[in-house]
Scaffold this motif. Sequence first.
Motif, PDB file in Angstrom:
ATOM      1  N   PRO A 146       0.977  -1.245  -0.167  1.00  0.00           N
ATOM      2  CA  PRO A 146       0.602  -0.008  -0.089  1.00  0.00           C
ATOM      3  C   PRO A 146       0.804   1.148   0.557  1.00  0.00           C
ATOM      4  O   PRO A 146       0.550   2.141  -0.494  1.00  0.00           O
ATOM      5  CB  PRO A 146      -0.848  -0.375   1.121  1.00  0.00           C
ATOM      6  N   THR A 147       1.842   1.561   0.343  1.00  0.00           N
ATOM      7  CA  THR A 147       3.011   2.301   0.784  1.00  0.00           C
ATOM      8  C   THR A 147       4.287   1.906   0.031  1.00  0.00           C
ATOM      9  O   THR A 147       4.328   1.145  -0.092  1.00  0.00           O
ATOM     10  CB  THR A 147       2.766   2.912   2.162  1.00  0.00           C
ATOM     11  N   GLU A 148       5.232   3.419  -0.719  1.00  0.00           N
ATOM     12  CA  GLU A 148       6.424   3.036  -1.239  1.00  0.00           C
ATOM     13  C   GLU A 148       6.970   2.785  -0.117  1.00  0.00           C
ATOM     14  O   GLU A 148       8.583   1.935  -1.397  1.00  0.00           O
ATOM     15  CB  GLU A 148       6.540   4.317  -1.802  1.00  0.00           C
ATOM     16  N   ILE A 149       7.343   3.143   0.694  1.00  0.00           N
ATOM     17  CA  ILE A 149       7.898   2.928   2.486  1.00  0.00           C
ATOM     18  C   ILE A 149       7.721   1.072   1.959  1.00  0.00           C
ATOM     19  O   ILE A 149       9.487   0.484   1.864  1.00  0.00           O
ATOM     20  CB  ILE A 149       8.294   3.968   3.310  1.00  0.00           C
ATOM     21  N   LEU A 150       7.130   0.682   1.857  1.00  0.00           N
ATOM     22  CA  LEU A 150       6.801  -0.594   2.278  1.00  0.00           C
ATOM     23  C   LEU A 150       7.342  -1.266   0.923  1.00  0.00           C
ATOM     24  O   LEU A 150       7.925  -2.729   1.470  1.00  0.00           O
ATOM     25  CB  LEU A 150       5.459  -0.503   2.198  1.00  0.00           C
ATOM     26  N   ALA A 151       6.671  -1.081  -0.416  1.00  0.00           N
ATOM     27  CA  ALA A 151       7.447  -1.940  -0.956  1.00  0.00           C
ATOM     28  C   ALA A 151       8.478  -1.711  -1.569  1.00  0.00           C
ATOM     29  O   ALA A 151       8.575  -2.467  -1.508  1.00  0.00           O
ATOM     30  CB  ALA A 151       6.044  -1.301  -2.445  1.00  0.00           C
ATOM     31  N   SER A 183       7.061  -8.971 -21.844  1.00  0.00           N
ATOM     32  CA  SER A 183       7.707  -9.950 -22.095  1.00  0.00           C
ATOM     33  C   SER A 183       7.892 -10.906 -21.736  1.00  0.00           C
ATOM     34  O   SER A 183       8.355 -11.959 -21.765  1.00  0.00           O
ATOM     35  CB  SER A 183       8.896  -9.057 -22.668  1.00  0.00           C
ATOM     36  N   GLY A 184       7.472 -10.502 -19.968  1.00  0.00           N
ATOM     37  CA  GLY A 184       7.838 -12.181 -19.122  1.00  0.00           C
ATOM     38  C   GLY A 184       9.011 -12.310 -18.450  1.00  0.00           C
ATOM     39  O   GLY A 184       9.471 -12.965 -17.770  1.00  0.00           O
ATOM     40  N   GLU A 185      10.231 -11.033 -19.159  1.00  0.00           N
ATOM     41  CA  GLU A 185      11.782 -11.271 -18.861  1.00  0.00           C
ATOM     42  C   GLU A 185      11.827 -10.248 -17.116  1.00  0.00           C
ATOM     43  O   GLU A 185      12.035 -10.879 -16.126  1.00  0.00           O
ATOM     44  CB  GLU A 185      11.756  -9.735 -19.358  1.00  0.00           C
ATOM     45  N   ALA A 186      10.519  -9.457 -16.734  1.00  0.00           N
ATOM     46  CA  ALA A 186      10.012 -10.026 -14.962  1.00  0.00           C
ATOM     47  C   ALA A 186       9.688 -10.530 -14.553  1.00  0.00           C
ATOM     48  O   ALA A 186       8.256 -10.736 -15.062  1.00  0.00           O
ATOM     49  CB  ALA A 186       9.154  -8.250 -14.867  1.00  0.00           C
ATOM     50  N   ALA A 187      10.225 -11.784 -14.038  1.00  0.00           N
ATOM     51  CA  ALA A 187       9.776 -12.832 -13.362  1.00  0.00           C
ATOM     52  C   ALA A 187       8.818 -12.350 -11.997  1.00  0.00           C
ATOM     53  O   ALA A 187       7.574 -13.410 -11.798  1.00  0.00           O
ATOM     54  CB  ALA A 187      10.386 -13.866 -13.956  1.00  0.00           C
ATOM     55  N   LEU A 188       8.795 -11.380 -11.421  1.00  0.00           N
ATOM     56  CA  LEU A 188       8.732 -11.097 -10.428  1.00  0.00           C
ATOM     57  C   LEU A 188       8.593  -9.291 -10.461  1.00  0.00           C
ATOM     58  O   LEU A 188       9.903  -8.957 -10.793  1.00  0.00           O
ATOM     59  CB  LEU A 188       9.409 -11.226  -9.049  1.00  0.00           C
ATOM     60  N   VAL A 189       7.179  -9.210 -10.223  1.00  0.00           N
ATOM     61  CA  VAL A 189       6.992  -7.535 -10.512  1.00  0.00           C
ATOM     62  C   VAL A 189       6.419  -6.653  -8.673  1.00  0.00           C
ATOM     63  O   VAL A 189       5.559  -7.597  -8.356  1.00  0.00           O
ATOM     64  CB  VAL A 189       5.487  -6.885 -10.783  1.00  0.00           C
ATOM     65  N   ILE A 190       7.281  -5.964  -8.463  1.00  0.00           N
ATOM     66  CA  ILE A 190       6.937  -5.331  -6.952  1.00  0.00           C
ATOM     67  C   ILE A 190       6.605  -3.773  -7.250  1.00  0.00           C
ATOM     68  O   ILE A 190       7.523  -3.099  -7.715  1.00  0.00           O
ATOM     69  CB  ILE A 190       8.353  -5.871  -5.878  1.00  0.00           C
ATOM     70  N   GLY A 191       5.926  -3.541  -6.567  1.00  0.00           N
ATOM     71  CA  GLY A 191       5.137  -1.914  -6.943  1.00  0.00           C
ATOM     72  C   GLY A 191       4.241  -1.699  -5.805  1.00  0.00           C
ATOM     73  O   GLY A 191       3.540  -2.363  -4.746  1.00  0.00           O
ATOM     74  N   THR A 192       4.175  -0.528  -5.894  1.00  0.00           N
ATOM     75  CA  THR A 192       2.331  -0.064  -5.127  1.00  0.00           C
ATOM     76  C   THR A 192       1.600  -0.166  -6.144  1.00  0.00           C
ATOM     77  O   THR A 192       0.917  -1.194  -6.693  1.00  0.00           O
ATOM     78  CB  THR A 192       2.761   1.889  -4.876  1.00  0.00           C
ATOM     79  N   HIS A 193       0.472   0.963  -6.152  1.00  0.00           N
ATOM     80  CA  HIS A 193      -0.898   0.820  -7.040  1.00  0.00           C
ATOM     81  C   HIS A 193      -0.550   0.916  -8.343  1.00  0.00           C
ATOM     82  O   HIS A 193      -1.558   0.152  -9.380  1.00  0.00           O
ATOM     83  CB  HIS A 193      -1.998   2.042  -6.421  1.00  0.00           C
ATOM     84  N   ALA A 194       0.447   1.246  -8.658  1.00  0.00           N
ATOM     85  CA  ALA A 194       1.381   1.544 -10.307  1.00  0.00           C
ATOM     86  C   ALA A 194       0.778  -0.313 -10.458  1.00  0.00           C
ATOM     87  O   ALA A 194       0.845   0.025 -11.782  1.00  0.00           O
ATOM     88  CB  ALA A 194       2.577   1.650 -10.292  1.00  0.00           C
ATOM     89  N   VAL A 195       1.153  -1.227 -10.084  1.00  0.00           N
ATOM     90  CA  VAL A 195       1.263  -2.319 -10.671  1.00  0.00           C
ATOM     91  C   VAL A 195      -0.302  -2.700 -11.225  1.00  0.00           C
ATOM     92  O   VAL A 195      -0.332  -3.331 -12.395  1.00  0.00           O
ATOM     93  CB  VAL A 195       1.275  -3.469  -9.141  1.00  0.00           C
ATOM     94  N   ILE A 196      -1.513  -1.842 -10.323  1.00  0.00           N
ATOM     95  CA  ILE A 196      -2.359  -2.605 -11.669  1.00  0.00           C
ATOM     96  C   ILE A 196      -2.627  -1.397 -12.120  1.00  0.00           C
ATOM     97  O   ILE A 196      -4.010  -1.267 -12.628  1.00  0.00           O
ATOM     98  CB  ILE A 196      -4.022  -2.606 -10.848  1.00  0.00           C
ATOM     99  N   SER A 197      -2.252  -0.137 -12.631  1.00  0.00           N
ATOM    100  CA  SER A 197      -2.218   0.317 -13.590  1.00  0.00           C
ATOM    101  C   SER A 197      -2.539   0.056 -15.435  1.00  0.00           C
ATOM    102  O   SER A 197      -2.665  -1.507 -15.039  1.00  0.00           O
ATOM    103  CB  SER A 197      -1.201   1.552 -13.797  1.00  0.00           C
ATOM    104  N   GLU A 198      -4.155   0.465 -15.541  1.00  0.00           N
ATOM    105  CA  GLU A 198      -4.447  -0.015 -17.206  1.00  0.00           C
ATOM    106  C   GLU A 198      -2.755  -0.370 -18.032  1.00  0.00           C
ATOM    107  O   GLU A 198      -2.767  -1.324 -18.926  1.00  0.00           O
ATOM    108  CB  GLU A 198      -4.998   0.659 -17.617  1.00  0.00           C
ATOM    109  N   LYS A 199      -2.343   0.506 -18.190  1.00  0.00           N
ATOM    110  CA  LYS A 199      -0.822   0.256 -18.453  1.00  0.00           C
ATOM    111  C   LYS A 199       0.204  -0.446 -18.402  1.00  0.00           C
ATOM    112  O   LYS A 199       0.981  -0.934 -19.811  1.00  0.00           O
ATOM    113  CB  LYS A 199       0.081   1.314 -18.985  1.00  0.00           C
ATOM    114  N   VAL A 200       0.248  -1.515 -17.526  1.00  0.00           N
ATOM    115  CA  VAL A 200       1.047  -2.222 -17.254  1.00  0.00           C
ATOM    116  C   VAL A 200       0.218  -3.890 -17.770  1.00  0.00           C
ATOM    117  O   VAL A 200      -0.955  -4.013 -17.114  1.00  0.00           O
ATOM    118  CB  VAL A 200       1.035  -2.679 -15.689  1.00  0.00           C
ATOM    119  N   CYS A 201       1.058  -4.598 -18.877  1.00  0.00           N
ATOM    120  CA  CYS A 201       0.198  -5.664 -19.340  1.00  0.00           C
ATOM    121  C   CYS A 201       1.006  -6.344 -18.653  1.00  0.00           C
ATOM    122  O   CYS A 201       2.069  -6.518 -19.390  1.00  0.00           O
ATOM    123  CB  CYS A 201       0.392  -6.161 -20.770  1.00  0.00           C
TER     124      CYS A 201
END
Length: 551
Positions: free
Chosen positions: A176-181, A224-242
């Motif tokens: 939920p927060t950038e510090i925690l992420a 592309s799948g190169e990033a096997a693990l994705v860590i972040g805040t609400h940006a992870v659910i942005s419409e632009k993230v596929c």
Amino acid sequence: MAGLAQPVLRREVRSGLARAVLDETIPVQIGLRGAWDLRAALSFLHYPTPDVAMATLEDHSHPAWQRIKAEELLAQQLSQMQARMERAAQRAPMLDMAAAPVGGKGSLHDALLAVLPFGLTGAQARVGEEIARDLGRALPMHRLLQGDVGSGKTVVAALAAARCIDAGFQCALMAPTEILAAQHFGKLVGWLDPLLAERGLRVAWLTGSQKKKERDAMGAAVESGEAALVIGTHAVISEKVCFHNLALAIIDEQHRFGVAQRLALRGKARDELEPHLLMMSATPIPRTLAMSYYADLDVSTLDELPPGRTPIVTRLVAEHRRDEVIARIQSQIEQGRQVYWVCPLIEESEAVDLRNATATRDELADLLGPQVHVGLLHSRMPTAEKQAVMAAFTANEMHVLVSTTVIEVGVDVPNASLMVIEHAERFGLSQLHQLRGRVGRGAAASACVLLYAPGDSGRVGEAARARLRAMAETGDGFEIARRDLEIRGPGEFLGARQSGAPLLRFADLTTDTLLLDWARELAPRMLEQHPELARRHIDRWLGTKAEYLKA
């Protein structure tokens, strides 16, 4: 109802009861034998007879009240169990560990276990197996991982992510927060990045504060799948993230996210498959709450702390003894230790007379002298500045960190041995416990000082006293959670998880455990044997709000 005379109001209530459709939805053959029927219970509560004991109406112990509470609890259980049944009809990727691991380098899961600088606790190993069984099925996992502060949830999440990657899929972790992420990112990169690099993979970082060029590069790696693990805040659910092939979504501090946000992350999977969902909480869920509002989840509990954790001594200190606290800080610094000082406000407020973080930082800097580095951290600071402050404190380049509750969860500095919480009477119980958990993470003896300001009468309020007393009496997060439920009710624990969901209006989870047990036993039988009655019962009590209990 303002301005309505009592006779008018009573007449309208009587008319409404006469018109209401109150047919029974609980089958007599499997339900409440010998109990009051619904119409009789409602009529009696509106028009009790003169011989009734008033105490039984006021404390909701009268049989008429018992019937209403039973109806309400049953509706909740039916809705939650119906959600389980609907989810059982969905399909998720089978993350089979028997499949050949990606990159031909052997199991990432086993490699991670080998490089960890510590062994797993028995609880971590047990919970890891529970999660592994879920991931190996074609049904979407819907599991809550709960554990007290410092119990090692991040390690369990990392091992689950490794199992997902071993099966050739992607995993996302949202905080939920950038510090925690950022704390998660730093820890998981240290463990996993070298192992992933050997397999041609990487960990991606997504946050709203990133520059466009960096965000686009990370987005491309995710797609592309190169990033096997994705860590972040609400940006992870942005419409632009596929995502390329998301199969596991991990949500930390799940109660801070709303229904729509969790659904958005689940919606990132492809091929009409649901991702497995692992939600984590450092606020243990009381048993009755887990049985009611979290009944749609499977719950795993880390009930064992890693070896080496030191007990935290908690002291209540009145504001007029502030000088003693300053002396304690000086002593800790002389021993090479670090200190947190948490304030409820950032700057001065005319509305509330509380000490603020900015003024407190300046005051402590003056009192402790130029040789002591006192830093400041709060949510309004630019991201880069917050990261620099946390990096300096983590590296022991800063002696005292004055902060708002932005450090409530996720911050891990083993050298910090003293936590001072100013105006502790203004904080919630679970929040106080989370803040206390920022110390005691190393081998040094640690303490938490709850600095409180008595009111004009020389005393704090009754609820505040109960919170402070609980903090002083126990360090057990599960006992803290039980007392918090008694003091504040379920809303404290649910947070944004079910924003808009109906809280119980009549039943009390701290006293109506027998009725809750009855509802849990009856609900699955009713859904199986009398599905139409079950649907009508849910509609009567929850209506459209039943949807909030399913997400």
